[in-house]
Write a protein that holds these residues in place. Structure first.
Motif, PDB file in Angstrom:
ATOM      1  N   HIS A   1       1.185  -1.050  -0.349  1.00  0.00           N
ATOM      2  CA  HIS A   1      -0.091  -0.343  -0.202  1.00  0.00           C
ATOM      3  C   HIS A   1       1.148   1.486   0.204  1.00  0.00           C
ATOM      4  O   HIS A   1       1.660   1.140   0.532  1.00  0.00           O
ATOM      5  CB  HIS A   1      -1.099  -0.001   1.055  1.00  0.00           C
ATOM      6  CG  HIS A   1      -2.104  -0.860   0.769  1.00  0.00           C
ATOM      7  ND1 HIS A   1      -2.937  -0.218   0.258  1.00  0.00           N
ATOM      8  CD2 HIS A   1      -2.231  -1.959   0.907  1.00  0.00           C
ATOM      9  CE1 HIS A   1      -4.058  -1.371   0.366  1.00  0.00           C
ATOM     10  NE2 HIS A   1      -3.774  -2.592   1.034  1.00  0.00           N
TER      11      HIS A   1
ATOM     12  N   GLY B   1      -5.630  -2.445   8.610  1.00  0.00           N
ATOM     13  CA  GLY B   1      -6.126  -3.962   8.486  1.00  0.00           C
ATOM     14  C   GLY B   1      -6.513  -4.486   6.940  1.00  0.00           C
ATOM     15  O   GLY B   1      -6.720  -3.636   6.645  1.00  0.00           O
TER      16      GLY B   1
ATOM     17  N   ASP C   1       1.825  -2.024   5.771  1.00  0.00           N
ATOM     18  CA  ASP C   1      -0.063  -2.789   4.891  1.00  0.00           C
ATOM     19  C   ASP C   1       1.285  -3.006   4.422  1.00  0.00           C
ATOM     20  O   ASP C   1       1.634  -2.175   2.958  1.00  0.00           O
ATOM     21  CB  ASP C   1      -0.715  -1.859   4.625  1.00  0.00           C
ATOM     22  CG  ASP C   1      -1.886  -2.198   4.544  1.00  0.00           C
ATOM     23  OD1 ASP C   1      -1.989  -3.724   4.158  1.00  0.00           O
ATOM     24  OD2 ASP C   1      -3.429  -1.412   3.967  1.00  0.00           O
TER      25      ASP C   1
HETATM   26 MN    MN Z   1      -3.296  -4.891   4.074  1.00  0.00          MN
END
Ligand code: MN
Ligand code: PSU
Length: 310
Positions: free
Chosen positions: A131, A260, A139
């Motif tokens: 990300h 998350g 992430d």
């Molecule tokens: Mn993730």
């Protein structure tokens, strides 16, 4: 065979006679598209695989069973949300099995179950990746680790620019995952054909890709591969529109503190809303196109296997 696995009869029969099989994921149905287009798309994608002479195997966790190949009723139950399936990636599958729960498999989850069932080719829309801002949030999608470890090739339209595409490619390089541009030298960015990021290798035909996969696995080099198939020019979206929607979605995501496993579904849903119906249409078209290509590669893969007598 794994005791938790349920392979549909049609899929098992295909495997017995050496017919090509293509795995399909279910998170795209439950968390990637709205009802009823999600069910319509799932059926069109299965039809695309069949039209190439291959058998589709949509994968999901239902009542704790790892399902490979879903009936019309099962697909409908998943798509209409009545089972409230959660996202099922590597970390989630054990709990779903233990609690007889329902889960829609992500790219990582689908690869795991496909591998258990002996399926080598898998078609989807876009993979997860690193990300933007991962240097702060850490992430990184579990899809990348799965591609590093599990012997299944994923045909996709690249990755959405909600991700950091250069970092995603770096990660895949570190993990030794081949990323192959199908008739392109650039990593496609899902809705658009271009990203400005070069792919490390390019192939012109399904047969060439099948040869590469065969070589990788015969060499004992575990792990998957990414086959990046650009969206067709007539379905591609103007980059300016997509870029603006992604920028807005990313700002909102940070402002709301979404974290998350919710990050990707949140961004996907917001980008879809902000771009209106056009992006959904593009999304459907590219998944169907990937299903055709995956089936063609699966066919070539089976035919090389037969020629080699194994
Ligand atoms: Mn993730
Ligand atoms: N990217 C898309 N569409 C999707 C997904 C990603 O353009 O539907 C889904 C896939 O199931 C993928 C998952 O495996 O999101 C990745 O989620 P995460 O980033 O939480 O690992």
């Amino acid at each position: 065979m794994n005791r938790f696995l349920d392979i549909a009869e049609e899929v098992a029969n295909a495997q017995r006679v050496g017919m090509p099989v293509v795995a399909l994921e279910s998170t795209i149905i439950t968390h990637g598209m709205p009802w009823p287009q999600n069910l319509e798309t799932a059926l069109k994608v299965e039809a695309a695989v069949r039209s190439e002479g291959a058998i589709p195997a949509t994968i999901a966790v239902m009542y704790g069973r790892l399902k490979v190949g879903l009936s019309m009723d099962e697909l409908t139950l998943l798509a209409n949300g009545s089972l409230s399936p959660s996202k099922a990636s590597r970390r989630d599958i054990p709990l779903l099995v233990a609690r007889r729960g329902n889960g829609a498999t992500t790219v990582a989850g689908t690869m795991i179950v496909a591998r258990m069932a002996g399926i080598r080719l898998f078609a989807t829309g876009g993979i997860g990746g690193v990300h933007r801002g991962a240097e702060k949030t850490w992430d990184v999608s579990a899809d990348l680790e799965e591609l590093a470890a599990t012997d299944v090739a994923v045909v996709c339209a690249g990755a959405k620019a909600i991700l950091d595409l250069p970092k995603t490619l770096e990660y895949l390089e570190t993990k030794g995952v081949p990323v192959i541009g199908y008739q392109t030298s650039e990593l496609p960015a899902f809705y658009s054909r271009e990203s400005g990021v070069r792919v490390p290798m390019r192939a012109e035909s399904p047969a060439e890709i099948a040869e590469l996969l065969r070589a990788k696995w015969l060499l004992g080099l575990a792990g998957g591969a990414v086959i990046a198939n650009p969206i067709s020019p007539e379905h591609a979206m103007p980059k300016a529109i997509i870029d603006r929607a992604i920028a807005t979605a990313l700002e909102e995501c940070a402002a709301k503190g979404v974290q998350g496993a919710e990050v990707t579904p949140y961004l996907l849903a917001r980008v879809a809303e902000l771009t209106g119906g056009d992006s959904l249409e593009s999304n459907i078209a590219l998944v169907i196109s990937n299903a055709h290509l995956a089936a063609k590669i699966a066919k070539e893969f089976e035919s090389i296997r037969t020629q080699d007598g194994d």
